[in-house]
Design a protein around this motif. Structure first.
Motif, short mmCIF file in Angstrom:
data_model
loop_
_atom_site.label_atom_id
_atom_site.label_comp_id
_atom_site.label_asym_id
_atom_site.label_seq_id
_atom_site.Cartn_x
_atom_site.Cartn_y
_atom_site.Cartn_z
N UNK A 114 0.85 -1.20 0.00
CA UNK A 114 0.00 0.00 0.00
C UNK A 114 0.88 1.25 0.00
N UNK A 115 2.05 1.17 0.64
CA UNK A 115 2.98 2.31 0.65
C UNK A 115 3.74 2.40 -0.66
N UNK A 116 4.23 1.25 -1.09
CA UNK A 116 5.07 1.23 -2.31
C UNK A 116 4.27 1.70 -3.53
N UNK A 117 2.97 1.35 -3.55
CA UNK A 117 2.12 1.75 -4.68
C UNK A 117 1.96 3.27 -4.75
N UNK A 118 2.22 3.94 -3.64
CA UNK A 118 2.15 5.41 -3.62
C UNK A 118 3.52 6.05 -3.87
N UNK A 119 4.51 5.22 -4.18
CA UNK A 119 5.86 5.76 -4.42
C UNK A 119 6.66 5.94 -3.14
N UNK A 120 6.10 5.47 -2.01
CA UNK A 120 6.84 5.54 -0.75
C UNK A 120 7.83 4.37 -0.67
N UNK A 121 8.84 4.51 0.17
CA UNK A 121 9.80 3.42 0.36
C UNK A 121 9.56 2.75 1.71
N UNK A 122 9.05 1.53 1.70
CA UNK A 122 8.95 0.82 2.98
C UNK A 122 10.35 0.47 3.48
N UNK A 123 10.64 0.86 4.70
CA UNK A 123 11.94 0.52 5.32
C UNK A 123 11.64 -0.50 6.42
N UNK B 197 9.65 -10.05 -3.54
CA UNK B 197 9.77 -8.93 -4.49
C UNK B 197 8.66 -7.92 -4.26
N UNK B 198 8.92 -6.64 -4.56
CA UNK B 198 10.17 -6.13 -5.11
C UNK B 198 11.22 -5.80 -4.06
N UNK B 199 10.87 -6.02 -2.78
CA UNK B 199 11.70 -5.47 -1.70
C UNK B 199 13.06 -6.15 -1.59
N UNK B 200 13.08 -7.47 -1.81
CA UNK B 200 14.36 -8.15 -1.58
C UNK B 200 15.40 -7.73 -2.62
N UNK B 201 14.93 -7.33 -3.80
CA UNK B 201 15.87 -6.87 -4.83
C UNK B 201 16.18 -5.39 -4.63
N UNK B 202 15.13 -4.61 -4.36
CA UNK B 202 15.32 -3.15 -4.28
C UNK B 202 16.11 -2.71 -3.05
N UNK B 203 15.91 -3.42 -1.96
CA UNK B 203 16.49 -2.95 -0.70
C UNK B 203 16.82 -4.13 0.20
N UNK B 204 17.84 -4.90 -0.16
CA UNK B 204 18.16 -6.09 0.64
C UNK B 204 18.51 -5.72 2.07
N UNK B 205 18.01 -6.50 3.00
CA UNK B 205 18.26 -6.21 4.41
C UNK B 205 18.21 -7.52 5.18
#
Ligand SMILES: Cc1ncc(COP(=O)(O)O)c(C=O)c1O
Length: 378
Positions: A84-93, A316-324
């Motif tokens: 819901x955040x990512x769809x708004x262009x926000x970056x989930x951390x 995805x997409x988080x594991x590729x975009x922002x591995x943690x």
């Protein structure tokens, strides 16, 4: 998690017939208003804005609170919290959880704050409230918005107050699998009248009181049919809660002494709804992995869910975009399994589930051998 909690079917059909007779099926009909009033009562809030589902409720809330840049949240949640955040262009951390509660660890949240952070979203995992006070202090220290995904926590409480009134707003889900269902549905609850007004506008194409567009909005309205189900299911809520608690006690008794299988408990002072009976399976002790147990249960026609596995940062997409790397989250995600519960699950069913689990754990290595390579189909 079991079969949907419908409540009194006759009452539901009466409500549905009423909507058909009125020929008022959506766009803020009387059933939606009544449902909003009832949910606000349970949450102890001044406002409730019902939506088509909780994902849209989160989306509207992120929009309405003007979040930007980065939003800190736990990865131990359903992917909707992040999407819901990512769809708004926000970056989930994503930050790690407290291993004892499975909820976001306020210290890890504070470490994740940057100049781009605008908010923190706590998730009351399985209905166990987040560390709300400590998160509030972190949010205050850094001037951040604090929101809660309370999808699991309807009717639960924190320090004597119902979940719903904490942070700027909280979101409930009324998905068919939830303790109160409206087929699909969700709601934002808040004490902030201006925020509620913005949410109502955003829910309906950005319309203002004159019915013309005043901002970019979407269509996230709840229908009258959904509200008819929501009201009926809500009427059965306390009975459902009682049943869930009894089920949990039966599971706890039935699995007592099974080494390596821990039934997640709830704090009675938090008035838990117990809609999830979750076990943690420690393979090092059981000799059998959670996924294999799931597979064995499935063979016995017992459906279970990995709530939540994989965690959000592992997909995805988080594991590729922002591995943690989040050690506590990963360990939890590796171990959790939600067992069948709800009013349609009888004591005899629970005894059977426990028996299958006992046998499978007792025969750990043989089961592992028999199902070798089959985990992915669980
Ligand atoms: C923690 C959490 N947040 C959000 C959602 C999304 O809810 P909905 O299916 O109503 O969109 C769910 C759904 O299971 C959830 O478990």
């Amino acid at each position: 998690m079991g079969r949907p909690t419908v409540g009194d079917r006759k009452r539901f059909l009466e409500r549905l017939n009423g909507a058909l007779d009125r020929q008022w099926l959506t766009n803020g009909g009387p059933l939606v208003h009544e449902f909003e009033d009832r949910v606000a009562e349970v949450a102890g809030t001044r406002h409730c804005v019902a939506t088509s589902n909780a994902t849209m409720a989160l989306h509207l809330l992120y929009m309405a609170t003007g979040l930007s840049g980065e939003v800190i949240m736990p990865a131990m949640t359903y992917v909707a919290t992040a999407h819901a955040a990512r769809a708004l262009g926000l970056t989930p951390v994503f930050c790690d959880v407290d291993p004892d509660t499975g909820c976001i660890d306020p210290r890890r949240a504070e470490e994740a704050v940057t100049a781009r952070t605008s908010g923190i979203v706590g998730v009351h995992l399985w209905g166990r409230p987040s560390a709300i006070d400590d998160l509030g202090k972190v949010a205050e220290r850094h001037g951040l918005r604090l929101l809660f995904d309370a999808a699991h926590a309807l009717g639960c409480s924190y320090r004597g107050r119902p979940v719903g009134g904490f942070g700027a707003a909280e979101v409930f889900s009324f998905h068919a699998t939830k303790v109160v269902n409206s087929f699909e549905g969700g709601a934002v609850v808040t004490d902030d009248g201006d925020l509620a007004e913005r949410l109502r506008s955003l829910r309906s194409f950005g319309f203002g009181p004159d019915g013309t567009s005043q901002r970019v909005g979407i269509n996230a309205k709840m229908s009258e049919a959904a509200a008819a189900m929501g009201l009926t299911s809500l009427e059965a809520f306390e009975e459902t809660r009682r049943h869930n608690r009894v089920n949990l006690d039966h599971y706890a008794a039935g699995l007592a002494g099974v080494d390596g299988v821990e039934v997640v408990t709830y704090d009675a002072a938090q008035n838990p709804n117990c809609q999830y009976v979750v076990i943690r399976v420690d393979e090092a002790v059981t000799g059998i992995h959670r996924d294999l147990l799931m597979r064995v249960l499935k063979e016995e026609n017992i459906t279970t869910q990995r709530y939540f596995s994989p965690a959000c940062h592992q997909v995805e997409p988080y594991r590729t975009e922002r591995p943690v790397v989040l050690p506590h989250t990963e360990r939890l995600a590796e171990q959790v399994l939600a067992l069948p519960t709800g009013p349609t699950v009888a004591t005899a069913d629970i005894h059977r589930v426990c028996e299958v689990l006992r046998c499978a754990v007792g025969a750990g290595p043989q089961v592992t051998e028999r199902f070798r390579g089959c985990e992915e189909t669980a």
